[in-house]
Scaffold this active site. Structure first.
Site, mmCIF file in Angstrom:
data_model
loop_
_atom_site.group_PDB
_atom_site.id
_atom_site.type_symbol
_atom_site.label_atom_id
_atom_site.label_comp_id
_atom_site.label_asym_id
_atom_site.label_seq_id
_atom_site.Cartn_x
_atom_site.Cartn_y
_atom_site.Cartn_z
ATOM 1 N N THR A 56 -0.014 3.180 -6.581
ATOM 2 C CA THR A 56 -0.597 3.004 -5.208
ATOM 3 C C THR A 56 0.421 1.775 -4.531
ATOM 4 O OG1 THR A 56 -1.821 0.886 -6.520
ATOM 5 C CG2 THR A 56 -2.771 3.423 -6.096
ATOM 6 N N GLN A 101 1.603 2.444 -0.587
ATOM 7 C CA GLN A 101 1.486 1.523 0.372
ATOM 8 C C GLN A 101 2.665 1.408 1.299
ATOM 9 O OE1 GLN A 101 -1.492 -0.994 1.569
ATOM 10 N NE2 GLN A 101 -2.012 0.932 1.411
ATOM 11 N N GLY A 128 -7.806 2.256 1.208
ATOM 12 C CA GLY A 128 -6.887 3.310 0.853
ATOM 13 C C GLY A 128 -5.767 2.613 0.129
ATOM 14 N N GLY A 161 1.394 -4.244 1.056
ATOM 15 C CA GLY A 161 0.929 -3.458 1.905
ATOM 16 C C GLY A 161 1.328 -3.555 3.571
ATOM 17 N N GLU A 162 1.769 -4.522 3.876
ATOM 18 C CA GLU A 162 2.442 -4.737 5.315
ATOM 19 C C GLU A 162 3.802 -4.848 5.105
ATOM 20 O OE1 GLU A 162 -0.119 -7.890 6.983
ATOM 21 O OE2 GLU A 162 -1.712 -6.317 7.280
ATOM 22 N N ARG A 165 4.760 -9.449 -8.933
ATOM 23 C CA ARG A 165 4.323 -8.547 -9.815
ATOM 24 C C ARG A 165 3.685 -7.380 -9.120
ATOM 25 N NH1 ARG A 165 3.422 -8.946 -14.965
ATOM 26 N NH2 ARG A 165 2.882 -10.900 -15.187
#
Lengths: 725, 185
Positions: free
Chosen positions: A615, A619, A466, A685-686, A609
């Site tokens: 996307t 996230q 995802g 993402g985290e 970057r």
């Protein structure tokens, strides 16, 4: 290709495609329901049977008897395999509890049987006919009890003289905090189809974040050669760390297939997942901070415990405290306490998510005690070096800018500074801030790029859970090879492809695109050789060198292939690579009921970057949503008498829903980190889940004047303390 | 013992399979199914319509949302044999890769999904949400129960709250729904 020094100016600094917004290239498959997830591989598997698991109904002990006769005789049943039928399967290093076999029960809902039948209905019904008797042994299930017993706190790491610093401290705090155990609760259950019909070659269509790790774990667990195993996981319906490892679905499907000689598919039933699979451990944390009156922090002392099955590592909530803020004296200690709850393991931002949820409340408390603005207090204690090892500089850290930009965009200056004093109708309004930090790990990553029939086909065992891997990998190829996005085909999640970083620890995007870049360079070299030209340029679909100018897809002869792995060099050990952010939250707390509603949330991120702003933004939005759930509602409720998570479904375990999520905004700083990868990118993402929960807690304090230190921040914790109406 | 024996006898004599005719995405299917088969499993396991997802099998997540006679339903909470002659529309009937429904296109345009697993259910619910508001069916947050319902963010969020998204794409889903609502207006 070795990445042994920071990247200088390169083609990504003149990018046409990398760093630009591109819609997901797998979007049409997902919105039409035609992306094939593990349990749905009717395109490749025929004549399969269905397996249904049975879990232990005790937390610790032994199985003394299993009677599966009625199940075996039930309609449609092809096989029943009980834990007593086979020896305990060898455990891969990545698993803490065994996945199947033998009489030992290590946790509630550990798999103890699988029924394989023609249909799901038959398998499920027959599973309920299995009779099991146990000899139960007492277990440890209460983390608070363990905390109280924990006298002897061995120190992981101490720098300076912490005790002396606290004695000297002009201002200090010393508080205890709790974070709850949490479930990944990804929407696609763990699921696998296994074809092990010949008992030698195993093909597994599964839902997994880490192809190479899981192949290795399968080889260990089923005592197979890795060469005889093939794994496919092209689409993963969410993971968040829950699908990093080999789990029971894969093992039960494989055993069922070997037994019946037909492919078998197993999906873990949702109420089974919470106790059978892994979760993030809850924590108890004590945090002390000392500072001078001017607001400069002089010491941190952070100790925490979490639970784990024997042999595991729990949830290390103290790590970020070692490096996020300045301060000469610092001590951290994490104790993973052996307990008999289900297997604790990594969940999105393992450690930091729980640690920052606490550290960032403590920072708010300190700021208040010092009479400083919480934003200013954080800025004052920024550091450009790792304070434990000051010779290690942060490669690129813009935390202060995150705070400043966020303050500006959020309107922080206009906030109410007296807690509990802003009221709108029946709502108390408050605003809070928190810092975010998450390490920027890189992992070696490989890929293969083939120049094939009018397109470039890139193959890597990288997964897209995802996160947008399909899209950013296509962007990387298009950029490096000078072609359009339409001319790139991306194939992921297959053990037949080169080993990549996989998806986890927010290392996937940065690492896998670097590996794909290396493979593109290898292909460029092959093309140069084929055409006998030196250092060709690849632009606008053409290969250009001197007076040669040829269409890339007009190259004649056999297919050209470039394959390489990007190896990250040791030089990264001597610098600090991190990602940084600041969250700003506004809440409304009901003055009568204590119900908290989020009104708006802004996150500013510094993560090198940004490969694809669309996307990457998603996230971060998703991380923010998960931090809101962690703040307000998510908690695995432990039955401390019987040792299991009682709320083991999606109605009892409350993740944030549409109605919980207000206006969200994400701002990315325009930064580059050449020390991270050739693309100068880091993971994001985290980062979104790091610190967000504390921003909510701090906003609630600002709204009500009630300081909550125990998650989730539910109304029952405030009801008797709400300001008089 | 007596009750067990009676139960066993009853079970043996009972019919465990039934025939049912369903119209799915405009096409009639005659199936003989185990009575216990949910509509969701009939779609996924018997008709290879795997677009409707199984996230929980308990009506808690909404990933299996389909339309039955125009109304959205969790397909995991209803048995297939209860739907003789019903008209069922799944995500495959909403639109395919070559002919996307405006809501599907809006989801792509606004990146209203990540892993994609809840997405078919979200899209079915999103379409139903707009229809329900248009039809004047009130929700928990509707202020005036008579008269037209305002197409507010609050109404959309409330009506979408039975569809969980762990990737947390809610803000983008809202944008996608707004886009379709605007196109229609």
């Amino acid at each position: 290709m070795d990445f042994n020094q920071s990247a200088d100016e390169n083609l990504f600094d003149r990018a046409r495609i990398i760093g630009k917004p591109h819609k997901r290239i797998d979007g049409a498959l997902k919105v039409t329901g035609t992306a094939p997830y593990a349990y749905e591989r009717n395109d490749v598997v025929e004549n399969h049977l269905v397996g249904y698991p049975l879990g232990a109904s005790i937390a610790k002990g032994r199985i003394t008897r299993m009677d599966a006769a009625a199940a075996r005789n039930a309609e449609g049943v092809a096989a029943v395999i009980t834990a007593l039928d086979i020896d305990e399967l060898p455990r891969a290093d990545s698993n803490v509890a065994k996945l199947f076999g033998g009489d030992l029960v290590e946790h509630y809902h550990q798999a103890i049987a699988v029924v394989v039948a023609e249909t799901l209905e038959q398998a499920r019904a027959a599973t309920s006919l299995i009779e099991v008797e146990y000899e139960e042994t007492p277990g440890e299930f209460d983390l608070d009890d363990a905390w109280k017993r924990l006298q002897d706190r061995d120190v992981i790491n101490e720098v300076g003289d912490v005790d002396a610093a606290f004695e000297r401290a002009e201002v200090s705090i010393d508080e205890i905090y709790h974070t709850a155990s949490q479930s990944h609760a990804m929407m696609e259950p763990h699921a696998s189809i296994a074809d092990w019909c010949d008992g030698k070659h195993l093909t597994l269509w599964t839902s997994n974040q880490m192809i190479a790790w899981s192949k290795k774990a399968l080889a260990t667990t089923l005592e197979l050669d890795e060469a005889d195993i093939r794994l496919e996981s092209p689409f993963v319906g969410g993971g968040f760390g829950g699908k990093l490892w080999l789990r029971a679905d894969a093992v039960l499907a494989a055993l069922g297939s070997r037994e019946t000689g037909r492919p078998v598919k197993v999906a873990l039933p949702r109420p089974f997942i919470f106790n059978n699979a892994t979760h993030r451990s809850g924590t108890v944390q004590r945090l002390r901070i000392a500072a001078n009156k001017d607001g400069r922090i002089t010491a941190f002392d952070h100790s925490a415990i979490s639970h784990t099955l024997p042999g595991g590592s729990g949830e290390d909530a103290v790590n970020q405290t070692r490096c996020f803020y300045a301060g000469e004296n610092r001590r951290v200690a994490h104790h993973a306490i052996d307990m008999n709850l289900p297997e604790a393991a990594d969940m999105r931002a393992p450690g930091e998510a729980s640690g920052l949820a606490v550290l960032e409340i403590a920072m708010d408390e300190m700021a208040e005690k010092l009479g400083l603005d919480p934003v200013e207090f954080r800025i004052l204690n920024d550091t450009q070096v790792n304070p434990e090892e000051p010779h290690k500089r942060y490669s690129d850290r813009h935390f202060v800018e995150c705070l400043q930009k966020g303050s500006e965009a959020f309107g922080w200056r206009e906030r109410n500074k007296v807690p509990g004093s802003r009221r709108e109708g029946q709502w108390l309004i408050g605003q809070g801030v928190a810092g975010a930090y998450r390490g920027a790990i890189t992992m070696d990553s490989g890929a293969r790029v083939r120049l094939s029939q009018g397109k470039l086909v890139v193959e890597t065992d990288m997964t897209d859970i995802g996160t947008g891997s399909y899209t950013i990998i296509a962007q990387t190829v298009a950029e490096t090879m000078g072609v359009t996005m339409d001319e790139v085909e991306v194939r992921l999640g297959n053990s037949a492809y080169p080993v990549s970083s996989g998806s986890g620890g927010q290392f996937g995007a940065a690492s896998s695109t670097a590996g794909v870049y290396a493979a593109c360079l290898a292909l460029q070299e092959e093309i140069g050789k084929r055409l006998s030209i030196e250092s060709p340029r690849f632009e606008n679909g053409r290969v250009v060198s001197g007076d040669q100018d040829l269409g890339l897809f007009e190259i004649e002869g056999e297919e050209l292939v470039g394959e390489d792995t990007l190896h990250f060099g040791d030089f990264q050990d001597e610098i600090e690579l991190g990602t940084f952010g600041a969250h700003f939250v506004e809440v409304a707390v009901n003055a009568y009921t204590g119900e908290t509603r989020l009104r708006r949330m802004l996150s500013v991120c510094d993560a090198g970057r940004i490969l694809n702003p669309i996307t990457a933004r998603s996230q971060v939005l998703g991380g923010m949503v998960m931090s809101i759930g962690a703040a307000l509602s998510e908690s695995l409720s432990i039955d401390t008498a019987r040792g299991f998570f009682a709320n083991h479904d999606l109605a009892g375990y409350e993740i944030a829903v549409h109605a919980d999520i207000p206006e969200q905004e994400v701002i990315f700083l325009d930064t580059l980190d050449g020390a991270s990868t050739p693309l100068k990118a880091k993971g994001v993402g985290e980062l979104g889940i790091c610190g967000g929960a504390a921003a909510v807690a701090n906003a609630m304090y600002n709204a009500t004047g009630i300081r909550l230190r125990d998650y989730p921040l539910t109304l029952d914790r405030m009801l008797d303390r709400l300001p008089a109406i | 013992m007596t009750s067990t024996t009676t139960f066993e006898k009853h079970r043996e004599s009972a019919q465990t399979r039934s025939s049912v005719a369903l119209t799915i995405n405009g096409q009639r299917h005659e199936l003989t199914l185990d009575n216990r088969t949910t509509l969701l499993d009939a779609l996924r396991e018997h008709l290879n319509l795997t677009g409707s997802k199984k996230g929980c099998d308990h009506g808690q997540c909404g990933a299996c949302t389909v339309f039955i006679d125009g109304q959205r339903v969790n397909a995991c909470l209803t048995l297939a044999v209860m739907h003789q002659d019903d008209e069922i529309t799944t995500i495959e009937g909403v639109g395919g890769v070559e002919h996307l429904d405006p809501m599907q296109q809006a989801f792509i345009d606004h990146d209203a999904f990540q892993c994609g697993y809840c997405t078919p259910g979200q899209i079915c619910s999103a379409k139903a949400t707009l229809e329900e508001i248009r039809a004047g069916i009130p929700s928990h947050v509707t202020k005036e129960l008579t008269g037209p319902i305002e197409l507010s963010d609050e109404e959309i969020r409330e009506r979408m709250s039975g569809n969980l998204c762990r990737c947390g794409a809610y803000a983008n889903i809202l944008e996608a729904i707004r886009q379709v609502a605007k196109e229609r207006a």
